[in-house]
Design a protein around this motif. Structure first.
Motif, PDB file in Angstrom:
ATOM      1  N   ALA A  60       0.830  -1.209   0.000  1.00 20.71           N
ATOM      2  CA  ALA A  60       0.000   0.000   0.000  1.00 20.71           C
ATOM      3  C   ALA A  60       0.864   1.259   0.000  1.00 20.71           C
ATOM      4  CB  ALA A  60      -0.948  -0.002   1.193  1.00 20.71           C
ATOM      5  N   ALA A  61       1.942   1.262   0.767  1.00 26.22           N
ATOM      6  CA  ALA A  61       2.838   2.431   0.807  1.00 26.22           C
ATOM      7  C   ALA A  61       3.490   2.649  -0.553  1.00 26.22           C
ATOM      8  CB  ALA A  61       3.889   2.272   1.894  1.00 26.22           C
ATOM      9  N   GLU A  68      -4.112   7.209   8.017  1.00 28.18           N
ATOM     10  CA  GLU A  68      -4.670   8.406   8.640  1.00 28.18           C
ATOM     11  C   GLU A  68      -5.576   8.000   9.793  1.00 28.18           C
ATOM     12  OE1 GLU A  68      -4.828  11.609   4.995  1.00 28.18           O
ATOM     13  OE2 GLU A  68      -6.661  10.539   5.480  1.00 28.18           O
ATOM     14  N   SER A  69      -5.748   8.912  10.752  1.00 30.60           N
ATOM     15  CA  SER A  69      -6.593   8.670  11.909  1.00 30.60           C
ATOM     16  C   SER A  69      -7.401   9.924  12.220  1.00 30.60           C
ATOM     17  CB  SER A  69      -5.735   8.297  13.121  1.00 30.60           C
ATOM     18  OG  SER A  69      -6.533   8.131  14.265  1.00 30.60           O
ATOM     19  N   ALA A  70      -8.632   9.701  12.758  1.00 25.03           N
ATOM     20  CA  ALA A  70      -9.500  10.813  13.147  1.00 25.03           C
ATOM     21  C   ALA A  70     -10.416  10.350  14.273  1.00 25.03           C
ATOM     22  CB  ALA A  70     -10.328  11.290  11.954  1.00 25.03           C
ATOM     23  N   PRO A  71     -10.976  11.289  15.028  1.00 19.04           N
ATOM     24  CA  PRO A  71     -11.900  10.920  16.094  1.00 19.04           C
ATOM     25  C   PRO A  71     -13.299  10.567  15.590  1.00 19.04           C
ATOM     26  CG  PRO A  71     -11.589  13.282  16.056  1.00 19.04           C
ATOM     27  CD  PRO A  71     -10.645  12.701  15.042  1.00 19.04           C
ATOM     28  N   ILE A  82      -0.507   9.580   9.888  1.00 20.67           N
ATOM     29  CA  ILE A  82       0.394   8.952  10.860  1.00 20.67           C
ATOM     30  C   ILE A  82       1.623   8.486  10.101  1.00 20.67           C
ATOM     31  CG2 ILE A  82       0.703   7.028  12.452  1.00 20.67           C
ATOM     32  CD1 ILE A  82      -2.339   7.104  12.882  1.00 20.67           C
ATOM     33  N   SER A  83       2.779   9.003  10.464  1.00 16.36           N
ATOM     34  CA  SER A  83       4.010   8.592   9.789  1.00 16.36           C
ATOM     35  C   SER A  83       5.048   8.045  10.761  1.00 16.36           C
ATOM     36  CB  SER A  83       4.598   9.751   8.975  1.00 16.36           C
ATOM     37  OG  SER A  83       4.795  10.877   9.813  1.00 16.36           O
ATOM     38  N   ALA A  84       5.034   8.513  11.993  1.00 24.17           N
ATOM     39  CA  ALA A  84       5.995   8.035  12.993  1.00 24.17           C
ATOM     40  C   ALA A  84       5.476   6.760  13.650  1.00 24.17           C
ATOM     41  CB  ALA A  84       6.227   9.107  14.052  1.00 24.17           C
ATOM     42  N   GLY A  85       6.381   5.853  13.952  1.00 24.05           N
ATOM     43  CA  GLY A  85       6.024   4.650  14.692  1.00 24.05           C
ATOM     44  C   GLY A  85       5.478   3.516  13.852  1.00 24.05           C
ATOM     45  N   LEU A 110      -6.704   4.101   5.057  1.00 23.83           N
ATOM     46  CA  LEU A 110      -5.592   4.278   4.126  1.00 23.83           C
ATOM     47  C   LEU A 110      -6.093   5.235   3.052  1.00 23.83           C
ATOM     48  CD1 LEU A 110      -4.303   0.625   3.705  1.00 23.83           C
ATOM     49  CD2 LEU A 110      -3.216   2.483   4.965  1.00 23.83           C
ATOM     50  N   ARG A 111      -5.318   6.267   2.769  1.00 27.58           N
ATOM     51  CA  ARG A 111      -5.750   7.269   1.799  1.00 27.58           C
ATOM     52  C   ARG A 111      -4.622   7.610   0.860  1.00 27.58           C
ATOM     53  NH1 ARG A 111      -6.736  13.201   1.968  1.00 27.58           N
ATOM     54  NH2 ARG A 111      -8.422  13.553   0.522  1.00 27.58           N
TER      55      ARG A 111
END
Length: 112
Positions: A60-61, A68-71, A82-85, A110-111
């Motif tokens: 995928a990368a 990506e993350s959101a509430p 999200i790129s770190a970790g 994933l976007r």
């Protein structure tokens, strides 16, 4: 010719078509063609104890997708990349949250 994808095609597969009459005689109908395969990438979220892991295919990368993350899953939600970790073993990429997030649910995608 066209055919439905049985699920095991890969981009490396080569396809040919052959016609067979009722007597069992065959005739080649086409030259070899590579399979045009397009499948969406999966995103898996698992919980073990109090540890949340988000995983997806490493490919995928390479295809330009980012985690990506959101509430909230709403279109107007503030999605953050999200790129770190992020770990990657060459087959599966993963992001581990040390514990279940406080302050409510988190949504991942994933976007491209």
């Amino acid at each position: 010719f066209s055919c439905s994808d049985p699920g095991w095609f890969t981009a490396a597969d080569v396809l040919t078509a052959t016609a067979t009459d009722p007597a069992g005689n065959t005739s080649e109908l086409s030259v070899a063609a590579t399979a045009n395969v397009s499948r969406p990438f999966w995103l898996r979220i698992s919980l073990s104890g109090n540890r949340v892991t988000v995983s997806w295919p490493s490919a995928a990368a390479a295809a330009g997708f980012l985690l990506e993350s959101a509430p909230s899953p709403a279109p107007q939600a503030a999605w953050e990349t999200i790129s770190a970790g992020i770990g990657d073993d060459g087959t599966t990429a993963s992001y581990v949250l040390g514990e279940v997030p406080a302050g409510g649910p988190r949504f991942f995608r994933l976007r491209k």
